[in-house]
Design a protein around this motif. Sequence first.
Motif, mmCIF file in Angstrom:
data_model
loop_
_atom_site.group_PDB
_atom_site.id
_atom_site.type_symbol
_atom_site.label_atom_id
_atom_site.label_comp_id
_atom_site.label_asym_id
_atom_site.label_seq_id
_atom_site.Cartn_x
_atom_site.Cartn_y
_atom_site.Cartn_z
ATOM 1 N N ALA A 12 0.832 -1.212 0.000
ATOM 2 C CA ALA A 12 0.000 0.000 0.000
ATOM 3 C C ALA A 12 0.858 1.250 0.000
ATOM 4 C CB ALA A 12 -0.927 -0.002 1.223
ATOM 5 N N GLN A 13 1.905 1.248 0.822
ATOM 6 C CA GLN A 13 2.752 2.428 0.967
ATOM 7 C C GLN A 13 3.571 2.716 -0.280
ATOM 8 O OE1 GLN A 13 5.149 1.945 4.535
ATOM 9 N NE2 GLN A 13 3.461 0.932 5.595
ATOM 10 N N ILE A 14 4.138 1.667 -0.872
ATOM 11 C CA ILE A 14 5.089 1.833 -1.972
ATOM 12 C C ILE A 14 4.399 1.893 -3.327
ATOM 13 C CG2 ILE A 14 7.063 0.771 -3.144
ATOM 14 C CD1 ILE A 14 7.795 -0.503 -0.439
ATOM 15 N N VAL A 15 3.290 1.167 -3.471
ATOM 16 C CA VAL A 15 2.680 1.001 -4.795
ATOM 17 C C VAL A 15 1.307 1.670 -4.887
ATOM 18 C CG1 VAL A 15 1.890 -0.651 -6.508
ATOM 19 C CG2 VAL A 15 3.941 -1.153 -5.171
ATOM 20 N N HIS A 16 0.338 1.129 -4.174
ATOM 21 C CA HIS A 16 -1.049 1.508 -4.433
ATOM 22 C C HIS A 16 -1.372 2.957 -4.071
ATOM 23 C CE1 HIS A 16 -2.272 -2.461 -5.694
ATOM 24 N NE2 HIS A 16 -1.688 -2.988 -4.629
ATOM 25 N N LEU A 17 -0.973 3.383 -2.896
ATOM 26 C CA LEU A 17 -1.307 4.756 -2.499
ATOM 27 C C LEU A 17 -0.655 5.810 -3.392
ATOM 28 C CD1 LEU A 17 -1.541 4.636 1.390
ATOM 29 C CD2 LEU A 17 -3.254 5.546 -0.186
ATOM 30 N N PRO A 18 0.645 5.719 -3.688
ATOM 31 C CA PRO A 18 1.216 6.723 -4.594
ATOM 32 C C PRO A 18 0.543 6.770 -5.964
ATOM 33 C CG PRO A 18 2.952 5.535 -3.452
ATOM 34 C CD PRO A 18 1.675 4.824 -3.137
ATOM 35 N N ILE A 19 0.171 5.595 -6.494
ATOM 36 C CA ILE A 19 -0.470 5.561 -7.815
ATOM 37 C C ILE A 19 -1.877 6.140 -7.741
ATOM 38 C CG2 ILE A 19 -1.390 4.038 -9.601
ATOM 39 C CD1 ILE A 19 1.048 2.224 -9.131
#
Length: 341
Positions: A12-19
């Motif tokens: 979530a922190q590295i991939v989904h939230l930033p996108i």
Amino acid sequence: LQVAIVGCGGVAQIVHLPILHSMKNVDVVALCDIDTRKASILANRFSISHIYDDIVAMLNSHELDLVLILTPNNMHLPMSLIALEKGVNVFLERPAARTTAEAERIAAAAKSFNRHVMVGMHSRFRPDIKAIRKVVAQKTLGEIFFIRAEWMQASFEVLKQPWLLSKRIAGGGVLMDLGVQLLDTTWWMLGKPRLKSVMASSHQMDDNLEVEDFCSFQLGFENSATFTADISWNFTKPQDRFGEVIYTSIGSFTLNPFRISKLWQGKQIDLTPPVPRNGAILFRQAYQSQLQHYVNFLQGREEALESDIADAIEVHRILDAIYASLAGNVNVRPGLEGSAK
């Protein structure tokens, strides 16, 4: 699109939230995690107004279109059922569930409440893998007859969360972690053929684990293709090894490095299209395309949903056959319901 996330771990922190934060047609309105301190830090970073430690409270407080469930595998089924009953579409990080039966219950709920479930097989959205599938579908290089793949992680201690090593939580070991993604990608590139036979073997690299950490399997499909793969968390090599080669009668496809070649008049002709070669770029583009595809589908800009729960069930049935073979049933011939598409 009103979106919420359940599970505020690394993906979530590295991939989904930033996108999601960068997408103009998406509003992430809430985060849910039993660790509210972690959720608060992320909420502040991405300007999200609401945090919860209970999914029911979150769903009762917002009119959501989509919830991303990014939790350990044992929570996929109960949280999916809660969200679907509330009329919310679901995105599940891989694997869909711990077992085929759990995935089937999620599919039944989605049908009952007329909602959609996408499973996060991001490799399907990598530009190089999409290019291979396109050429395979066009039969430019003829019929595939053999695929060999390996995914050997040199060490798992710094990579794996403790729950991944628990059979009760994860449902299995390296097969449920690495194998499901490698299997899904290959099965999808082949056009989703029906499984014909399975032979598998394993060797426990770490006797202290309750789940498998090395597995080798060979799958035979009804389109006459044979798929052989070796996967491990803790292989005796100084560096990770990942690669796949797909052979046809007149050419081949390779991943890592990416190459498409054709044999013509005794010479190898390079047919490789221009796509990014940097692994980090491919990884980011795949997740970006995956989430954008689901958003587009939910907003009516895509007709068909890729990597849905029905596909996940078929992949789980193949996993069941591999586990059955590991248990001693050599050359298992499962009666799968899937069909070539």
